[in-house]
Design an enzyme around this catalytic site. Structure first.
Site, short mmCIF file in Angstrom:
data_model
loop_
_atom_site.label_atom_id
_atom_site.label_comp_id
_atom_site.label_asym_id
_atom_site.label_seq_id
_atom_site.Cartn_x
_atom_site.Cartn_y
_atom_site.Cartn_z
N LYS A 186 97.85 4.08 -4.68
CA LYS A 186 98.76 4.97 -3.96
C LYS A 186 99.88 4.16 -3.32
CE LYS A 186 95.06 8.32 -3.18
NZ LYS A 186 94.05 8.89 -2.29
N GLN A 188 91.64 8.25 3.61
CA GLN A 188 90.87 8.22 2.36
C GLN A 188 89.44 8.70 2.60
OE1 GLN A 188 92.19 7.68 -0.61
NE2 GLN A 188 90.28 7.88 -1.72
N ASP A 240 97.72 15.45 1.83
CA ASP A 240 96.52 15.68 1.01
C ASP A 240 96.20 17.17 0.90
OD1 ASP A 240 95.22 13.53 -0.22
OD2 ASP A 240 94.40 12.82 1.69
N1 GUN Z 1 88.96 10.80 -2.04
C1 GUN Z 1 88.94 11.23 -3.31
N2 GUN Z 1 90.08 11.89 -3.61
C2 GUN Z 1 90.83 11.87 -2.49
C3 GUN Z 1 92.13 12.37 -2.19
O1 GUN Z 1 92.82 13.00 -3.00
N3 GUN Z 1 92.57 12.11 -0.93
C4 GUN Z 1 91.83 11.44 -0.01
N4 GUN Z 1 92.34 11.28 1.21
N5 GUN Z 1 90.63 10.98 -0.27
C5 GUN Z 1 90.14 11.18 -1.51
#
Ligand code: GUN
Length: 305
Positions: A53, A97, A120
Site C-alpha cells: 500500500k 491494518q 477502508d
Molecule cells: N486486512 C485485510 N484486508 C484489509 C483491508 O482491506 N484493510 C485493512 N485495514 N485491513 C485489512
C-alpha cells in the site's frame, strides 16, 4: 466453454492512472493527498500488505506514512494515534491494518477514525451510508469488483447474484453494491442449506469464504461470471494436479516455495463452466490497493472543497 480470464492488472492500471492525475493536480495546489497506515504487531502477511500500500502511494505521487506499533500496544494508546491522525491536515486517509491483536478493541479503533478519512470503508457511518445508498467510502475489495465488472462490460442489472460469505469487509458490502445496481442477490453462509443449488442459479457468483476450492462444478451455472476473492494455499503435488492439471508453474511454485496460491473456487472447474472467471492470483487482489488509492484521493479532494 472456456472462461475468459478477468485480470485485475488492466483495471488497476486504469484506476491508478486516474489517481495519479488527480494526485498531481492536488499537489500542484498544495494539497498532496496523504495516507497513514497503522500496523500493530508483526504478522508477516499484514506487513506485506501495508508495504504494498505504501509503495503504491509512492508510485502514484501520494504522501504515505507507515506507523508501526508493537504487539503489546493497548487500545488507549492506539486510539490516541488515530485521534492524532484525525487532526492532521496532511493526512486524508487513515487505514488501521486488520486483524489487530485480540486484546485490542477493534470496533472502538474503527469507530475512532473520522468517517471523512475512513478510506477502508469500515466505519459504521460508511457502512450506514452504503446501506442507504448514500455517497461514502466503500470497502475496497467489493468496490474493486464493481469496477472490474464495468471494465469487462459484464451487466449487473436484472441478473441473479449469489454471494458466498457475509463478512463485513467483502460479502456484506458486495451484496449491497450488487443490490443497488438491480441484481437479485442471495447471501449464502455456513448455515445455508444446499449452497451449491443456490450458487448454480447465479449469473454472478462471488466466493469470499476462505475455503480452498470450495466452489466446484456443481456450484457454477454454465456461462456464469465467477469472482474468486479467496486467498488460500495448496502444498501437495496431488492437490496441484487436482486443481491446476499439469500447470508447470504451479508445480514449480510448490517445489520452490512449498505452496501455490489458490482461491475459494476450483480453477479447472470454473474455466470449464464459467463465461468469466477471476484467476487467483491476479484476478481480484490488485484491485483492492487501487481502490484504496482512489478512496484516498477522493478524501483529499473532498477536504479542499
Ligand atoms: N486486512 C485485510 N484486508 C484489509 C483491508 O482491506 N484493510 C485493512 N485495514 N485491513 C485489512
Amino acid at each position: 466453454m472456456t472462461a475468459r480470464l478477468l485480470l485485475a492488472k488492466p483495471v488497476a492500471e486504469k484506476i491508478q492512472a486516474e489517481v495519479a492525475e488527480i494526485a498531481r493536480h492536488l499537489t500542484e495546489k498544495g494539497h498532496k493527498p496523504g495516507l497513514a497506515a497503522v500496523l500493530v504487531g508483526n504478522d508477516p502477511a499484514s506487513h506485506t500488505y501495508v508495504g504494498s500500500k505504501v509503495k503504491t502511494c509512492q508510485n502514484l505521487g501520494l504522501h504515505s506514512e507507515k506507523i508501526e506499533l508493537p504487539t503489546e500496544t493497548t487500545t488507549e494508546p492506539l486510539l490516541a494515534v488515530v485521534e492524532d491522525l484525525n487532526r492532521r491536515s496532511d493526512i486524508h486517509g487513515i487505514l488501521v491494518q486488520m486483524p489487530l491483536p485480540s486484546h485490542i478493541d477493534s470496533p472502538a479503533i474503527i469507530r475512532a477514525i473520522h468517517p471523512d478519512k475512513d478510506v477502508d470503508g469500515f466505519h459504521p457511518v460508511s457502512a450506514g451510508r452504503l446501506v442507504l445508498k448514500q455517497d461514502g467510502f466503500v470497502a475496497c475489495t467489493p468496490a474493486g469488483i464493481i469496477e472490474m465488472l464495468a471494465f469487462y462490460d459484464i451487466p449487473i442489472r436484472g441478473t441473479r447474484a449469489a454471494i458466498l460469505g457475509r463478512s463485513t469487509i467483502v460479502g456484506l458490502p458486495m451484496s449491497l453494491l450488487l443490490l443497488h445496481r438491480d441484481a437479485t442477490v442471495t447471501i449464502c453462509h455456513s448455515r445455508t442449506p444446499d449452497i451449491a443449488r443456490v450458487a448454480r442459479e447465479a449469473d454472478i457468483l462471488v466466493a469470499a469464504i476462505g475455503r480452498t476450492a470450495f466452489v466446484t462444478e456443481d456450484f457454477i451455472r454454465e456461462g456464469a461470471t465467477v469472482i474468486d476473492v479467496g486467498i488460500n494455499r495448496v502444498s501437495t503435488p496431488e492437490d496441484v494436479a487436482e486443481y491446476f492439471g499439469d500447470d508447470e508453474k504451479r508445480r514449480a511454485d510448490v517445489e520452490k516455495k512449498g505452496y501455490s496460491i489458490i482461491g475459494d473456487v476450483h480453477p479447472r472447474h470454473a474455466v470449464e463452466r464459467a463465461a468469466n472467471f477471476t484467476p487467483v492470483p491476479g484476478g481480484v487482489g490488485p484491485l483492492t490497493i487501487a481502490m484504496l488509492m482512489k478512496n484516498t484521493v477522493r478524501a483529499a479532494e473532498r477536504s479542499v472543497r
